[in-house]
Design an enzyme around this catalytic site. Structure first.
Site, PDB file in Angstrom:
ATOM      1  N   SER A 199      -7.024   2.880 -10.791  1.00 18.81           N
ATOM      2  CA  SER A 199      -6.957   1.613 -10.060  1.00 18.81           C
ATOM      3  C   SER A 199      -8.358   1.190  -9.607  1.00 18.81           C
ATOM      4  O   SER A 199      -9.243   1.010 -10.431  1.00 18.81           O
ATOM      5  CB  SER A 199      -5.982   1.761  -8.886  1.00 18.81           C
ATOM      6  OG  SER A 199      -5.604   0.503  -8.373  1.00 18.81           O
ATOM      7  N   HIS A 201       2.411   2.256 -11.662  1.00 19.87           N
ATOM      8  CA  HIS A 201       0.966   2.210 -11.415  1.00 19.87           C
ATOM      9  C   HIS A 201       0.359   3.589 -11.164  1.00 19.87           C
ATOM     10  O   HIS A 201      -0.768   3.860 -11.557  1.00 19.87           O
ATOM     11  CB  HIS A 201       0.700   1.294 -10.208  1.00 19.87           C
ATOM     12  CG  HIS A 201      -0.747   1.115  -9.886  1.00 19.87           C
ATOM     13  ND1 HIS A 201      -1.633   0.508 -10.751  1.00 19.87           N
ATOM     14  CD2 HIS A 201      -1.472   1.464  -8.778  1.00 19.87           C
ATOM     15  CE1 HIS A 201      -2.836   0.479 -10.197  1.00 19.87           C
ATOM     16  NE2 HIS A 201      -2.763   1.046  -9.017  1.00 19.87           N
TER      17      HIS A 201
END
Length: 278
Positions: free
Chosen positions: A103, A255
């Site tokens: 991320s 994610h």
């Protein structure tokens, strides 16, 4: 067996950097793990044992997150964080290494390669942030208001840790008390919110296409098909803009790929690095 040296701290630019080092051998490549926004080294806890079977590992808490410092005079821009992590690696006498960024950590990794491409043999981007603009001027100005950090705290508390975790993992059965406690721990003191206020103020936006196209370091992009935070179309765009890159898409994955499917992620990383170091 994973051998961990925990609780290592080093001061750079007036701020304290916390890191964990996992030794495999003198000849094994070293992987530098960089976590995402609102996270810490904890997010790699399930991936590290797999990686450490073949590689040396240094997992870093990026200030102001995790157990690293939250100093008010530190510049929390991506550019400065990248520069300071490079200084940390130099202090640890780590030369050629491989960056692994999840991320936000992916964006820090790309900034590090932009600054010192000769230091990094390869880069693995796990659902990396990309193309995010600079924080708007209104929020930047608001960050100077006294007690702005309390607004940040209230904003984060609106959804709560469990709902936030449900947003980043596809399989909600993975969310147990250990996971909740681990991600909550760094937010139990107000100093993190003061640090976050400065982080928001200094955030300069992700690298533009022109900079990405100049990065020729071998890059492996691993993405969760159901990523709600950084959608798959960002990964596909990054793959187009990074000249020497490959994209792997994982089904039934959100994610937080290091938490959700560590064995599968390790398999992709290991194959990629075996090819890279041939």
């Amino acid at each position: 067996m994973t051998a961990v040296i925990t609780g290592q701290r080093i001061k750079l630019e007036g701020n304290e950097f916390y890191y964990e080092a996992f030794h495999h051998s003198k000849t094994a490549p070293t992987l530098i793990l960089l976590h995402g926004f609102l996270s810490s080294t904890f997010s790699y806890r399930r991936l590290i044992p797999h990686l450490n079977a073949s590689y040396n590992i240094v997992s870093i808490d990026l200030p102001p997150f995790g157990q690293s410092g939250k100093e008010q005079r530190f510049m929390y821009s991506y550019q400065n964080l990248a520069k300071t992590v490079i200084s940390l690696l130099e202090r640890l006498e780590i030369g050629h290494s491989v960056l692994v960024g999840h991320s936000m950590g992916g964006q820090i990794a790309l900034n590090m390669i932009k600054q010192r491409p000769e230091l990094f043999a390869a880069c693995i981007l796990l659902c990396s942030s990309g193309y995010a603009p600079k924080v708007n001027q209104g929020i930047i100005l608001s960050s100077y208001i006294p007690f702005f950090h309390l607004y940040v705290k209230r904003w984060l508390a609106k959804t709560g840790i469990e709902k936030n975790l449900q947003n980043v993992v596809y399989n909600h059965d993975l969310i147990d008390q250990e996971m909740v406690d681990g991600y909550l721990q760094p937010f139990l003191k107000d100093d993190i919110f003061r640090g976050l206020a400065r982080f928001i103020r200094h955030h300069e936006g992700d690298l533009p296409e022109a900079d990405l196209r100049k990065i020729h370091t071998p890059c492996l992009l691993i993405w969760g098909e159901q990523d709600k935070v950084v959608p798959l179309h960002i990964g596909k765009r990054l793959q187009r803009d990074l000249p020497n890159s490959k994209l792997i898409v994982m089904k039934d994955t959100g994610h937080l790929v290091p938490e959700e499917k560590p064995e599968e992620v390790f398999g992709y990383i290991n194959h990629f690095l075996e090819e890279t170091f041939k």
